[in-house]
Design a protein around this motif. Structure first.
Motif, PDB file in Angstrom:
ATOM      1  N   LEU A  37      84.658  18.621  62.734  1.00  0.00           N
ATOM      2  CA  LEU A  37      84.683  17.996  61.516  1.00  0.00           C
ATOM      3  C   LEU A  37      84.094  18.326  60.576  1.00  0.00           C
ATOM      4  N   PRO A  38      84.571  18.483  59.419  1.00  0.00           N
ATOM      5  CA  PRO A  38      83.861  19.356  58.377  1.00  0.00           C
ATOM      6  C   PRO A  38      82.663  18.757  57.587  1.00  0.00           C
ATOM      7  N   PRO A  39      81.866  19.301  56.796  1.00  0.00           N
ATOM      8  CA  PRO A  39      81.289  18.542  55.793  1.00  0.00           C
ATOM      9  C   PRO A  39      82.234  17.736  54.934  1.00  0.00           C
ATOM     10  N   GLU A  40      81.700  16.725  54.395  1.00  0.00           N
ATOM     11  CA  GLU A  40      82.463  15.723  53.624  1.00  0.00           C
ATOM     12  C   GLU A  40      83.250  16.308  52.574  1.00  0.00           C
ATOM     13  N   THR A  41      84.572  16.226  52.663  1.00  0.00           N
ATOM     14  CA  THR A  41      85.333  17.009  51.786  1.00  0.00           C
ATOM     15  C   THR A  41      85.562  15.950  50.297  1.00  0.00           C
ATOM     16  N   ARG A  42      86.479  16.430  49.481  1.00  0.00           N
ATOM     17  CA  ARG A  42      86.887  15.753  48.256  1.00  0.00           C
ATOM     18  C   ARG A  42      88.452  15.993  48.016  1.00  0.00           C
ATOM     19  N   PHE A  43      89.295  16.390  49.201  1.00  0.00           N
ATOM     20  CA  PHE A  43      90.414  16.540  48.634  1.00  0.00           C
ATOM     21  C   PHE A  43      91.591  15.652  49.432  1.00  0.00           C
ATOM     22  N   VAL A  44      91.298  14.959  50.442  1.00  0.00           N
ATOM     23  CA  VAL A  44      92.332  14.171  50.851  1.00  0.00           C
ATOM     24  C   VAL A  44      92.739  12.972  50.154  1.00  0.00           C
ATOM     25  N   LEU A  45      91.876  12.191  49.839  1.00  0.00           N
ATOM     26  CA  LEU A  45      92.179  10.783  48.920  1.00  0.00           C
ATOM     27  C   LEU A  45      92.516  11.359  47.577  1.00  0.00           C
ATOM     28  N   PRO A  46      91.612  12.206  46.845  1.00  0.00           N
ATOM     29  CA  PRO A  46      92.338  12.766  45.439  1.00  0.00           C
ATOM     30  C   PRO A  46      93.668  13.378  45.517  1.00  0.00           C
ATOM     31  N   ALA A  47      94.104  13.794  46.496  1.00  0.00           N
ATOM     32  CA  ALA A  47      95.292  14.593  46.649  1.00  0.00           C
ATOM     33  C   ALA A  47      96.440  13.212  46.586  1.00  0.00           C
ATOM     34  N   GLY A  72      91.023  26.037  45.496  1.00  0.00           N
ATOM     35  CA  GLY A  72      90.420  26.719  44.291  1.00  0.00           C
ATOM     36  C   GLY A  72      89.657  25.956  43.287  1.00  0.00           C
ATOM     37  N   ARG A  73      89.234  24.542  43.608  1.00  0.00           N
ATOM     38  CA  ARG A  73      88.680  23.881  42.558  1.00  0.00           C
ATOM     39  C   ARG A  73      87.365  23.281  43.291  1.00  0.00           C
ATOM     40  N   LYS A  74      86.027  23.384  42.385  1.00  0.00           N
ATOM     41  CA  LYS A  74      84.981  23.029  43.071  1.00  0.00           C
ATOM     42  C   LYS A  74      84.856  21.619  43.486  1.00  0.00           C
ATOM     43  N   GLU A  75      85.581  20.884  42.502  1.00  0.00           N
ATOM     44  CA  GLU A  75      85.570  19.297  42.817  1.00  0.00           C
ATOM     45  C   GLU A  75      86.104  18.869  44.189  1.00  0.00           C
ATOM     46  N   THR A  76      86.948  19.815  44.714  1.00  0.00           N
ATOM     47  CA  THR A  76      87.360  19.371  46.172  1.00  0.00           C
ATOM     48  C   THR A  76      86.569  19.652  47.207  1.00  0.00           C
ATOM     49  N   ARG A  77      85.561  20.421  46.965  1.00  0.00           N
ATOM     50  CA  ARG A  77      84.385  20.960  48.169  1.00  0.00           C
ATOM     51  C   ARG A  77      85.035  21.771  49.134  1.00  0.00           C
ATOM     52  N   PHE A  78      86.031  22.411  48.798  1.00  0.00           N
ATOM     53  CA  PHE A  78      86.712  23.243  49.778  1.00  0.00           C
ATOM     54  C   PHE A  78      85.704  24.541  50.101  1.00  0.00           C
ATOM     55  N   ASP A  79      85.094  24.811  49.202  1.00  0.00           N
ATOM     56  CA  ASP A  79      84.105  26.083  49.293  1.00  0.00           C
ATOM     57  C   ASP A  79      82.970  25.671  50.262  1.00  0.00           C
ATOM     58  N   GLU A  80      82.621  24.422  50.687  1.00  0.00           N
ATOM     59  CA  GLU A  80      81.655  24.063  51.763  1.00  0.00           C
ATOM     60  C   GLU A  80      82.380  24.162  53.009  1.00  0.00           C
ATOM     61  N   ALA A 233      76.094  22.834  59.447  1.00  0.00           N
ATOM     62  CA  ALA A 233      77.235  21.749  59.177  1.00  0.00           C
ATOM     63  C   ALA A 233      76.818  20.979  58.172  1.00  0.00           C
ATOM     64  N   VAL A 234      75.617  20.789  57.649  1.00  0.00           N
ATOM     65  CA  VAL A 234      75.188  19.798  56.506  1.00  0.00           C
ATOM     66  C   VAL A 234      74.998  20.466  55.356  1.00  0.00           C
ATOM     67  N   PRO A 235      75.623  20.572  54.197  1.00  0.00           N
ATOM     68  CA  PRO A 235      75.158  21.281  52.893  1.00  0.00           C
ATOM     69  C   PRO A 235      73.929  21.049  52.583  1.00  0.00           C
ATOM     70  N   ALA A 236      72.989  22.241  52.289  1.00  0.00           N
ATOM     71  CA  ALA A 236      71.698  22.024  51.788  1.00  0.00           C
ATOM     72  C   ALA A 236      71.277  21.010  50.596  1.00  0.00           C
ATOM     73  N   ARG A 237      72.353  21.127  49.787  1.00  0.00           N
ATOM     74  CA  ARG A 237      72.212  20.061  48.573  1.00  0.00           C
ATOM     75  C   ARG A 237      71.846  18.540  49.171  1.00  0.00           C
ATOM     76  N   LYS A 238      72.495  18.291  50.084  1.00  0.00           N
ATOM     77  CA  LYS A 238      72.318  16.816  50.589  1.00  0.00           C
ATOM     78  C   LYS A 238      71.098  16.423  51.365  1.00  0.00           C
ATOM     79  N   THR A 239      70.125  16.564  50.425  1.00  0.00           N
ATOM     80  CA  THR A 239      68.856  16.260  50.882  1.00  0.00           C
ATOM     81  C   THR A 239      68.627  14.771  51.450  1.00  0.00           C
ATOM     82  N   TRP A 240      69.566  13.810  51.311  1.00  0.00           N
ATOM     83  CA  TRP A 240      69.333  12.798  51.948  1.00  0.00           C
ATOM     84  C   TRP A 240      69.836  12.467  53.224  1.00  0.00           C
ATOM     85  N   HIS A 241      70.257  13.624  53.634  1.00  0.00           N
ATOM     86  CA  HIS A 241      70.783  13.769  55.182  1.00  0.00           C
ATOM     87  C   HIS A 241      69.673  14.490  55.961  1.00  0.00           C
ATOM     88  N   ARG A 242      68.471  14.556  55.521  1.00  0.00           N
ATOM     89  CA  ARG A 242      67.322  15.562  56.052  1.00  0.00           C
ATOM     90  C   ARG A 242      66.967  14.956  57.468  1.00  0.00           C
TER      91      ARG A 242
END
Length: 339
Positions: A37-47, A72-80, A233-242
């Protein structure tokens, strides 16, 4: 290890109210040797919501454009996901001509990069979009994590990204409980599994065994130590998941008593009472909320209901303009071409 039902490759979706512990559960499932299960994405519902813009996916150039939109878009968080975008985009372009297939290829690619065969996704928002997920992945299984609504509210109010206030937080939990109750009844125990956050953190093994039995997978002891994966597996920017970086503990269960005011607890108990009891939580009995507070909450709740009804109407209107089927065909194509 326990032998459960025959293993499957059905997609898995984890959902719940925001701040209900879905990231913790995601890590536990990701620790399974067959499940990714990947880090939370942003492409399924937006697509899905943007599906009309992609045109007829029977045309390779339209699939290529969709592939670029996903990868190829930062908004989808595919890069993570840590994947090479080029090969994934090529697989989507060469794959079956449906939106579900394109999304399934992206999620499966993540699983394959971890040497696993079972794939899915986690996002709290899926709780209010189960119908859309089923249009994309008709045989999907859902795991719903429930947490005491008062703890969810208290946690939301402490998040740097939550700007909608106390009443909206309460109404969010109420709406998720109502919508998921409907889906649990409609889908039944073979498609929908529910567990409580409090049980998961008090004794992880028992509820995780139940989740594995639901999925038709064998329980693996490593699932009870999700902190071992949190660093990667947890992006470092998500400090609220520490807290996911430490061992599982139950210290935050019931912490709303210290984090909410008596007036806030009274409102939660008044408007969430039956839902809390239904899921095994006891109202606090701290008094009655003021009439003005109740009225303010009812207005927020009504606005949420109206917004959801509007989205459903718009979705029905968009369906008549779709140029082809949506459901994932990539697994069937993969099985057909397998040696």
């Amino acid at each position: 290890m326990d032998t459960c039902a025959p293993a499957s490759d059905r997609p898995l979706f984890v959902l719940g109210c925001p701040r209900s512990g879905t990231t913790l559960l995601q890590l536990m499932l990701h620790a399974h040797p067959r499940i990714a299960l990947p880090p939370e994405t942003r492409f399924v519902l937006p697509a899905y919501e943007s599906r009309l813009r992609f045109g007829d996916l029977g045309a390779p150039e339209n699939r290529a454009a969709l592939a670029r939109w996903i990868t190829g878009r930062k908004e989808t968080r595919f890069d993570e996901l840590g994947l090479d975008a080029g090969p994934v985009a090529a697989r989507i372009t060469d794959g079956p001509p449906t939106l579900g297939s394109a999304l399934g290829i992206a999620l499966r690619s993540y699983a394959e990069s971890h040497g696993k065969v079972r794939w899915g996704d986690k996002r709290p928002a899926y709780a209010l979009h189960v119908e859309e997920i089923l249009r994309l992945f008709p045989d999907a299984q859902f795991v719903h994590l429930v947490r005491d609504g008062r703890d969810c509210v208290a946690s939301l109010l402490g998040m740097p990204w939550w700007h909608r206030g106390f009443h909206e937080a309460v109404a969010t939990w109420a709406q998720v409980m109502d919508v998921t109750r409907h889906h649990a009844r409609a889908l039944g125990p073979g498609r929908w599994h529910e567990l409580r956050f409090e049980d998961l953190v008090a004794d992880p093994e028992e509820p995780l065994r139940a989740v594995c039995a639901f999925l038709g997978e064998e329980f693996d002891p490593g699932m009870t130590e999700p902190h071992r994966l949190a660093g990667t597996a947890v992006p470092a920017r998500k400090t609220w998941h520490r807290r996911t970086h430490g061992a599982v503990d139950s210290s935050r269960a019931g912490s709303y008593r210290q984090r909410l005011t008596p007036a806030q607890i009274a409102l939660c108990d008044a408007v969430l009472g039956r839902r809390l009891i239904r899921h095994g939580y006891e109202p606090g009995g701290t008094g009655r909320p003021g009439a003005a507070e109740l009225l303010r909450y009812r207005k927020v709740e009504a606005l949420r209901r109206a917004a959801r009804a509007k989205r459903r109407v718009l979705d029905r209107a968009a369906r008549v303009r779709e140029t082809g089927p949506l459901a994932d065909r990539s697994r069937a194509a993969r099985r057909t071409t397998a040696p």
